[in-house]
Design a protein around this motif. Sequence first.
Motif, PDB file in Angstrom:
ATOM      1  N   THR A  55      43.439  18.140 -38.365  1.00  0.00           N
ATOM      2  CA  THR A  55      43.749  17.869 -36.949  1.00  0.00           C
ATOM      3  C   THR A  55      43.898  16.380 -36.658  1.00  0.00           C
ATOM      4  O   THR A  55      44.948  15.944 -36.149  1.00  0.00           O
ATOM      5  N   PRO A  56      42.901  15.529 -36.949  1.00  0.00           N
ATOM      6  CA  PRO A  56      43.107  14.094 -36.671  1.00  0.00           C
ATOM      7  C   PRO A  56      44.179  13.483 -37.560  1.00  0.00           C
ATOM      8  O   PRO A  56      44.880  12.554 -37.137  1.00  0.00           O
ATOM      9  N   LEU A  57      44.324  14.001 -38.776  1.00  0.00           N
ATOM     10  CA  LEU A  57      45.361  13.465 -39.664  1.00  0.00           C
ATOM     11  C   LEU A  57      46.754  13.765 -39.109  1.00  0.00           C
ATOM     12  O   LEU A  57      47.651  12.904 -39.137  1.00  0.00           O
TER      13      LEU A  57
ATOM     14  N   GLN B  53      51.031   0.379 -26.747  1.00  0.00           N
ATOM     15  CA  GLN B  53      49.595   0.140 -26.875  1.00  0.00           C
ATOM     16  C   GLN B  53      48.805   1.439 -26.746  1.00  0.00           C
ATOM     17  O   GLN B  53      47.807   1.657 -27.443  1.00  0.00           O
ATOM     18  N   LYS B  54      49.289   2.344 -25.890  1.00  0.00           N
ATOM     19  CA  LYS B  54      48.622   3.634 -25.723  1.00  0.00           C
ATOM     20  C   LYS B  54      48.683   4.441 -27.020  1.00  0.00           C
ATOM     21  O   LYS B  54      47.686   5.037 -27.447  1.00  0.00           O
TER      22      LYS B  54
ATOM     23  N   ARG C 211      41.975   5.854 -32.560  1.00  0.00           N
ATOM     24  CA  ARG C 211      40.885   6.799 -32.294  1.00  0.00           C
ATOM     25  C   ARG C 211      40.901   7.946 -33.305  1.00  0.00           C
ATOM     26  O   ARG C 211      39.854   8.361 -33.798  1.00  0.00           O
ATOM     27  N   ASN C 212      42.096   8.452 -33.628  1.00  0.00           N
ATOM     28  CA  ASN C 212      42.183   9.513 -34.631  1.00  0.00           C
ATOM     29  C   ASN C 212      41.792   9.018 -36.019  1.00  0.00           C
ATOM     30  O   ASN C 212      41.178   9.737 -36.805  1.00  0.00           O
TER      31      ASN C 212
ATOM     32  N   SER D  38      35.412  13.629 -28.711  1.00  0.00           N
ATOM     33  CA  SER D  38      35.331  13.287 -30.122  1.00  0.00           C
ATOM     34  C   SER D  38      35.391  14.551 -30.967  1.00  0.00           C
ATOM     35  O   SER D  38      35.058  15.642 -30.507  1.00  0.00           O
ATOM     36  N   THR D  39      35.808  14.367 -32.216  1.00  0.00           N
ATOM     37  CA  THR D  39      35.836  15.487 -33.160  1.00  0.00           C
ATOM     38  C   THR D  39      34.527  15.518 -33.936  1.00  0.00           C
ATOM     39  O   THR D  39      34.083  14.509 -34.464  1.00  0.00           O
TER      40      THR D  39
END
Length: 494
Positions: A278-280, A303-304, A311-312, A452-453
């Motif tokens: 998921t984060p990858l 920047q966003k 964060r990921n 957060s994960t």
Amino acid sequence: MSLSLYQRIALSLTLAFSVILYLSFLWSSQLQQSTQLESEQRLHLGLAEHLVTDNPLLAEGVYDYDGLKNLFHTLMMLGPSFEFYYLDPNGKVLTYSAEPGKVKRELVNVAPIQSLLSNQVELPVLGDDPRNLEKQKIFSASPVYKEGVLQGYLYMIIGGEIHDSIVKSVQDSHSLKDVSIVIVASLGVLLVLLLGLFKSFTAPLNKMATAIKAIDQNNLSQVEIDFSVSKDSNNEINVLASAFNSLIKQVQSQLVQLENIDEHRRVLLADLSHDLRTPLANLQGYIETLSIHGGKLSEQERQKFVDISMRNANNLKRLIDQIFELAYLDGGQVTVHHEPFPLADLLFDVTAKFELNATKKGVRLEVEPLVANYLVFADIGKLERVLTNLIENAIRHTQENGVITLSVNMLKEQKNQLRIDIRDTGTGINRNEIAHIFDARYRASNAQEDKSTHVGLGLAISQKLVALLNSELKVESELGKGTCFSFSLPLANS
């Protein structure tokens, strides 16, 4: 004193051989003697009656004792195995032929004589030996009458002193043969006894051999052994069989545990792969967007996207770090460095690290008591990791206006031991789920979600770290009222 297997076998065989040898010899001697006595008495049963009938001195009932004595002497010369005595009706010895002092009895018991004459008893019948106060011998007897009146008995001992001395010399010459027969019979019985003994002794060994063959054929899980032996037995084979049985059961149990662990790790690996994906995927998607459309995006949008990607990336790194940490702890290669340090300083440092996050969520962090000058003996790095995991977990599951308290208390039941409690006023844990919260990736049904994960390894890691500190991580919880995690630490001066 406990005897070894060899000593017990040797002692058993020696005793068995001795008893068999003695009983065989005794039985053989008694049988031979009884048979010989019966045959000799039966052979000479009517001899005394013939002597009374054929001899004028006795047939007419006129007693010339000197003449009768000479007759007895003559008869003994012709038959050295016989001794002759003339008795009155009460058994008193009236005359005989013997050297002075040879005859020891003056009175012979007439009851055996009457029994023999009645022909209603089984042979051999033994009567008193006038030449020996303790012995009895087979005999032949006949009543002597005069004009129908009993005058006495002709009492004839079969196998007198001369006969006994000759028989003894002959028996001595044949004793070796008799002993040989007894030994052969005893060895035959001993062989049967040995076969039975060794069969009983080797039965556990046969079962072990069968079990080992099954193990050699890769059927360890199907091996079943029931030796039915006591662990407290002094028999070495029984002890070996019992130990082998325990070993097999232990290996089977460990094999089942390994299979369960392997299955658990496969499931865990699949779940972790999903969590990492998921984060990858998010990270890859935002980086591709920046790469393809970066020139068309505004500075604010760019920047966003960068912030989201960072964060990921941080979440991905955090998940990987936890996975490696858990694997490192499971491997058992962790180095623990215990040292004395002030516990209060560590507690305030850790709470200060989470003060900002707790304030943002509206949660208050407290340390009790505020003044606690305790020196503990532990690994400060691993203790900090445990506190970090537990406080982070408590913040995640505590609602706004909640309180998280770190308290330190002396244990009453164990001196020189401190108990550390991390208590929150959060959602709590269902009673039937408490036993599973230390399982990797387990999430309670009322778990709180945030941005957060979380891979769900924090409590599993904390439990293993507390075990390295020679303690046990315990949990008390009530649904809707909060949870308390606790463990103990030794004082530095204990």
